[in-house]
Design a protein around this motif. Structure first.
Motif, PDB file in Angstrom:
ATOM      1  N   GLU A 111       0.660  -1.202  -0.008  1.00  0.00           N
ATOM      2  CA  GLU A 111      -0.055   0.023  -0.037  1.00  0.00           C
ATOM      3  C   GLU A 111       0.637   1.454  -0.049  1.00  0.00           C
ATOM      4  OE1 GLU A 111      -2.702   0.229   3.346  1.00  0.00           O
ATOM      5  OE2 GLU A 111      -2.903   2.364   3.183  1.00  0.00           O
ATOM      6  N   ILE A 112       0.497   2.278  -1.042  1.00  0.00           N
ATOM      7  CA  ILE A 112       1.396   3.509  -1.092  1.00  0.00           C
ATOM      8  C   ILE A 112       0.992   4.323   0.194  1.00  0.00           C
ATOM      9  CG2 ILE A 112       1.545   5.567  -2.344  1.00  0.00           C
ATOM     10  CD1 ILE A 112       1.150   3.846  -4.726  1.00  0.00           C
ATOM     11  N   VAL A 113       1.941   5.031   0.772  1.00  0.00           N
ATOM     12  CA  VAL A 113       1.606   5.797   1.960  1.00  0.00           C
ATOM     13  C   VAL A 113       2.189   7.135   1.681  1.00  0.00           C
ATOM     14  CG1 VAL A 113       2.245   6.403   4.436  1.00  0.00           C
ATOM     15  CG2 VAL A 113       1.847   4.044   3.691  1.00  0.00           C
ATOM     16  N   LEU A 114       1.379   8.162   1.999  1.00  0.00           N
ATOM     17  CA  LEU A 114       1.826   9.406   1.666  1.00  0.00           C
ATOM     18  C   LEU A 114       1.845  10.144   2.943  1.00  0.00           C
ATOM     19  CD1 LEU A 114      -1.195  10.568  -0.950  1.00  0.00           C
ATOM     20  CD2 LEU A 114       1.550   9.790  -1.223  1.00  0.00           C
ATOM     21  N   THR A 115       3.190  11.081   2.874  1.00  0.00           N
ATOM     22  CA  THR A 115       3.649  11.566   4.242  1.00  0.00           C
ATOM     23  C   THR A 115       3.739  13.061   4.049  1.00  0.00           C
ATOM     24  OG1 THR A 115       4.869   9.642   4.940  1.00  0.00           O
ATOM     25  CG2 THR A 115       5.226  11.380   5.944  1.00  0.00           C
ATOM     26  N   GLN A 116       2.821  13.668   4.771  1.00  0.00           N
ATOM     27  CA  GLN A 116       2.880  15.215   4.383  1.00  0.00           C
ATOM     28  C   GLN A 116       3.732  15.764   5.623  1.00  0.00           C
ATOM     29  OE1 GLN A 116      -1.661  15.397   3.544  1.00  0.00           O
ATOM     30  NE2 GLN A 116      -0.749  17.406   3.137  1.00  0.00           N
ATOM     31  N   SER A 117       4.438  17.078   5.296  1.00  0.00           N
ATOM     32  CA  SER A 117       5.128  17.748   6.335  1.00  0.00           C
ATOM     33  C   SER A 117       5.138  19.362   5.769  1.00  0.00           C
ATOM     34  CB  SER A 117       6.685  17.370   6.411  1.00  0.00           C
ATOM     35  OG  SER A 117       7.267  17.335   5.156  1.00  0.00           O
ATOM     36  N   PRO A 118       5.141  19.911   6.732  1.00  0.00           N
ATOM     37  CA  PRO A 118       4.913  19.746   8.353  1.00  0.00           C
ATOM     38  C   PRO A 118       3.541  19.262   8.518  1.00  0.00           C
ATOM     39  CG  PRO A 118       5.002  22.235   8.009  1.00  0.00           C
ATOM     40  CD  PRO A 118       5.342  21.418   6.799  1.00  0.00           C
ATOM     41  N   ALA A 119       3.361  18.926   9.943  1.00  0.00           N
ATOM     42  CA  ALA A 119       2.149  18.529  10.436  1.00  0.00           C
ATOM     43  C   ALA A 119       1.324  19.977  10.431  1.00  0.00           C
ATOM     44  CB  ALA A 119       2.119  17.831  11.692  1.00  0.00           C
ATOM     45  N   THR A 120       2.085  21.013  11.109  1.00  0.00           N
ATOM     46  CA  THR A 120       1.285  22.257  11.284  1.00  0.00           C
ATOM     47  C   THR A 120       2.557  23.468  10.839  1.00  0.00           C
ATOM     48  OG1 THR A 120       0.301  21.758  13.305  1.00  0.00           O
ATOM     49  CG2 THR A 120       0.375  23.992  12.943  1.00  0.00           C
ATOM     50  N   LEU A 121       2.092  24.333  10.153  1.00  0.00           N
ATOM     51  CA  LEU A 121       2.747  25.555   9.487  1.00  0.00           C
ATOM     52  C   LEU A 121       2.060  26.763   9.855  1.00  0.00           C
ATOM     53  CD1 LEU A 121       5.062  25.985   7.295  1.00  0.00           C
ATOM     54  CD2 LEU A 121       3.391  26.124   5.887  1.00  0.00           C
ATOM     55  N   SER A 122       2.798  27.430  10.578  1.00  0.00           N
ATOM     56  CA  SER A 122       2.536  28.784  11.125  1.00  0.00           C
ATOM     57  C   SER A 122       2.962  30.035  10.457  1.00  0.00           C
ATOM     58  CB  SER A 122       2.750  28.812  12.870  1.00  0.00           C
ATOM     59  OG  SER A 122       2.290  27.885  13.418  1.00  0.00           O
ATOM     60  N   LEU A 123       2.239  30.665   9.830  1.00  0.00           N
ATOM     61  CA  LEU A 123       2.574  31.785   9.012  1.00  0.00           C
ATOM     62  C   LEU A 123       1.738  32.977   8.992  1.00  0.00           C
ATOM     63  CD1 LEU A 123       3.616  29.878   5.498  1.00  0.00           C
ATOM     64  CD2 LEU A 123       5.174  30.662   7.323  1.00  0.00           C
TER      65      LEU A 123
ATOM     66  N   TYR B  73      -4.602  18.300   2.394  1.00  0.00           N
ATOM     67  CA  TYR B  73      -4.328  17.029   2.021  1.00  0.00           C
ATOM     68  C   TYR B  73      -3.765  16.600   0.578  1.00  0.00           C
ATOM     69  CZ  TYR B  73      -7.397  16.329   6.129  1.00  0.00           C
ATOM     70  OH  TYR B  73      -7.821  16.479   7.339  1.00  0.00           O
ATOM     71  N   CYS B  74      -2.763  15.865   0.511  1.00  0.00           N
ATOM     72  CA  CYS B  74      -2.561  15.354  -0.719  1.00  0.00           C
ATOM     73  C   CYS B  74      -3.120  13.874  -1.093  1.00  0.00           C
ATOM     74  CB  CYS B  74      -1.003  15.121  -0.886  1.00  0.00           C
ATOM     75  SG  CYS B  74       0.099  14.287   0.424  1.00  0.00           S
ATOM     76  N   GLN B  75      -3.376  13.476  -2.104  1.00  0.00           N
ATOM     77  CA  GLN B  75      -4.011  12.111  -2.456  1.00  0.00           C
ATOM     78  C   GLN B  75      -3.469  11.475  -3.693  1.00  0.00           C
ATOM     79  OE1 GLN B  75      -7.261  12.622  -5.004  1.00  0.00           O
ATOM     80  NE2 GLN B  75      -6.468  10.532  -5.174  1.00  0.00           N
ATOM     81  N   GLN B  76      -3.508  10.212  -3.673  1.00  0.00           N
ATOM     82  CA  GLN B  76      -3.048   9.507  -4.926  1.00  0.00           C
ATOM     83  C   GLN B  76      -3.851   8.185  -4.988  1.00  0.00           C
ATOM     84  OE1 GLN B  76      -1.689   6.130  -5.159  1.00  0.00           O
ATOM     85  NE2 GLN B  76      -2.104   5.620  -3.057  1.00  0.00           N
ATOM     86  N   ARG B  77      -4.098   7.751  -6.180  1.00  0.00           N
ATOM     87  CA  ARG B  77      -4.764   6.524  -6.534  1.00  0.00           C
ATOM     88  C   ARG B  77      -3.794   5.274  -7.108  1.00  0.00           C
ATOM     89  NH1 ARG B  77      -7.812   4.887 -11.847  1.00  0.00           N
ATOM     90  NH2 ARG B  77      -6.111   3.360 -11.683  1.00  0.00           N
ATOM     91  N   SER B  78      -3.926   4.334  -6.284  1.00  0.00           N
ATOM     92  CA  SER B  78      -3.174   3.163  -6.647  1.00  0.00           C
ATOM     93  C   SER B  78      -3.860   2.520  -7.832  1.00  0.00           C
ATOM     94  CB  SER B  78      -3.088   2.109  -5.648  1.00  0.00           C
ATOM     95  OG  SER B  78      -2.380   2.699  -4.399  1.00  0.00           O
ATOM     96  N   ILE B  79      -3.033   1.843  -8.670  1.00  0.00           N
ATOM     97  CA  ILE B  79      -3.603   1.027  -9.890  1.00  0.00           C
ATOM     98  C   ILE B  79      -4.130  -0.043  -9.536  1.00  0.00           C
ATOM     99  CG2 ILE B  79      -2.986   0.137 -12.038  1.00  0.00           C
ATOM    100  CD1 ILE B  79      -1.010   2.306 -12.515  1.00  0.00           C
ATOM    101  N   TRP B  80      -3.364  -0.916  -8.631  1.00  0.00           N
ATOM    102  CA  TRP B  80      -3.932  -2.458  -8.261  1.00  0.00           C
ATOM    103  C   TRP B  80      -3.187  -2.778  -7.036  1.00  0.00           C
ATOM    104  CZ3 TRP B  80      -8.406  -4.449  -9.480  1.00  0.00           C
ATOM    105  CH2 TRP B  80      -8.356  -5.686  -9.162  1.00  0.00           C
ATOM    106  N   PRO B  81      -4.076  -3.185  -6.274  1.00  0.00           N
ATOM    107  CA  PRO B  81      -5.424  -2.868  -5.873  1.00  0.00           C
ATOM    108  C   PRO B  81      -5.946  -1.434  -6.121  1.00  0.00           C
ATOM    109  CG  PRO B  81      -4.731  -3.590  -3.714  1.00  0.00           C
ATOM    110  CD  PRO B  81      -3.662  -3.692  -4.814  1.00  0.00           C
TER     111      PRO B  81
ATOM    112  N   ALA C 271     -12.512  -0.338   0.526  1.00  0.00           N
ATOM    113  CA  ALA C 271     -11.202  -0.286   1.316  1.00  0.00           C
ATOM    114  C   ALA C 271     -11.434  -1.698   2.184  1.00  0.00           C
ATOM    115  CB  ALA C 271     -11.132   0.864   2.233  1.00  0.00           C
ATOM    116  N   ASP C 272     -10.175  -2.067   2.713  1.00  0.00           N
ATOM    117  CA  ASP C 272     -10.352  -3.168   3.298  1.00  0.00           C
ATOM    118  C   ASP C 272     -10.950  -3.242   4.635  1.00  0.00           C
ATOM    119  OD1 ASP C 272      -6.722  -4.245   2.615  1.00  0.00           O
ATOM    120  OD2 ASP C 272      -8.565  -4.696   1.612  1.00  0.00           O
TER     121      ASP C 272
END
Lengths: 109, 123
Positions: free
Chosen positions: A1-13, A87-95, B61-62
């Motif tokens: 399973e593809i995992v997406l990791t975003q950074s930073p968790a919080t951004l103060s500007l 949020y970022c988002q992706q779609r895996s081909i299979w499954p 989803a699983d």
């Protein structure tokens, strides 16, 4: 399973500053990555698709870049209405499955 | 105007069943793949299920496979999510979301979301 990791968790500007949000994938995505903005109590709104294309009606201060495993959302000149969760988002081909990053909260400094 | 509106949420006991609906308007509903995405309180987004425009192919989803069933009635422009054997971890806002392109299978992102309906599973 593809995992997406975003950074930073919080951004103060502050309004007017430039925001740089990162999304890293555990596997190559080509350019099939999307970014969404979500404000409290609202549905997510599509900002960027295919890594760098702005969705309809999205201001030009929002831009996306990257390919493969590293992607960036840049907001040039923050407006008060830009403070939200992204949020970022992706779609895996299979499954076939969609995965989201855990989100970056952009808050007022 | 292109619009999605979810309904059917509520408070349901653990182990119970519920059916959510998503009414679509402003586009040719039958031509578009549709999905459900949920968001637990204070948490991020989690994809739940997807169904192609004809309703012939579904994906899950699983975490919900075997308990949730997605369907659609193209004559009523409505998407459904039948949920059974509900658990505490199913407590969330449930959003329906639309593919951006017509008749191309399952695309890579969602271009329109509804405002969501809240499901609370109580013990």
């Amino acid at each position: 399973e593809i995992v997406l990791t975003q950074s930073p968790a919080t951004l103060s500007l502050s309004p007017g500053e430039r925001a740089t949000l990162s999304c890293r994938s555990s596997e190559s995505l080509s350019n099939h990555l999307a970014w969404y903005q979500q404000k409290p109590g609202q549905a997510p709104r599509l900002l960027i698709y295919d890594a760098s294309n702005r969705a309809t009606g999205i201001p030009t201060r929002f831009s996306g870049s990257g390919s493969g495993t590293d992607f960036t959302l840049t907001i040039s000149g923050l407006e008060p209405e830009d403070f939200a969760v992204y949020y970022c988002q992706q779609r895996s081909i299979w499954p076939l499955m969609f995965t989201f990053g855990q989100g970056t909260r952009l808050e007022v400094k | 105007e292109v619009l999605l509106m979810e309904s059917g949420g509520g408070v349901i006991q653990r182990g119970g069943s519920l059916r959510l609906s998503c009414a679509a308007s402003g586009f040719t509903f039958s031509g578009y793949t549709m999905s459900w995405v949920r968001q637990a309180p204070g948490k991020g987004l989690e994809w739940v299920s997807t169904i192609t425009g004809s309703g012939g192919t579904t994906y899950y989803a699983d975490s919900v496979k075997g308990r949730f069933t997605v369907s659609r009635d193209n004559s009523k422009n409505t998407l459904y999510l039948r949920m059974k054997s509900l658990r505490g971890e199913d407590t969330a806002i449930y959003f329906c979301a639309k593919d951006p392109k017509e008749a191309v299978g399952v695309y890579y992102y969602f271009d329109l979301w509804g405002r969501g309906t809240v499901v609370t599973v109580s013990s």
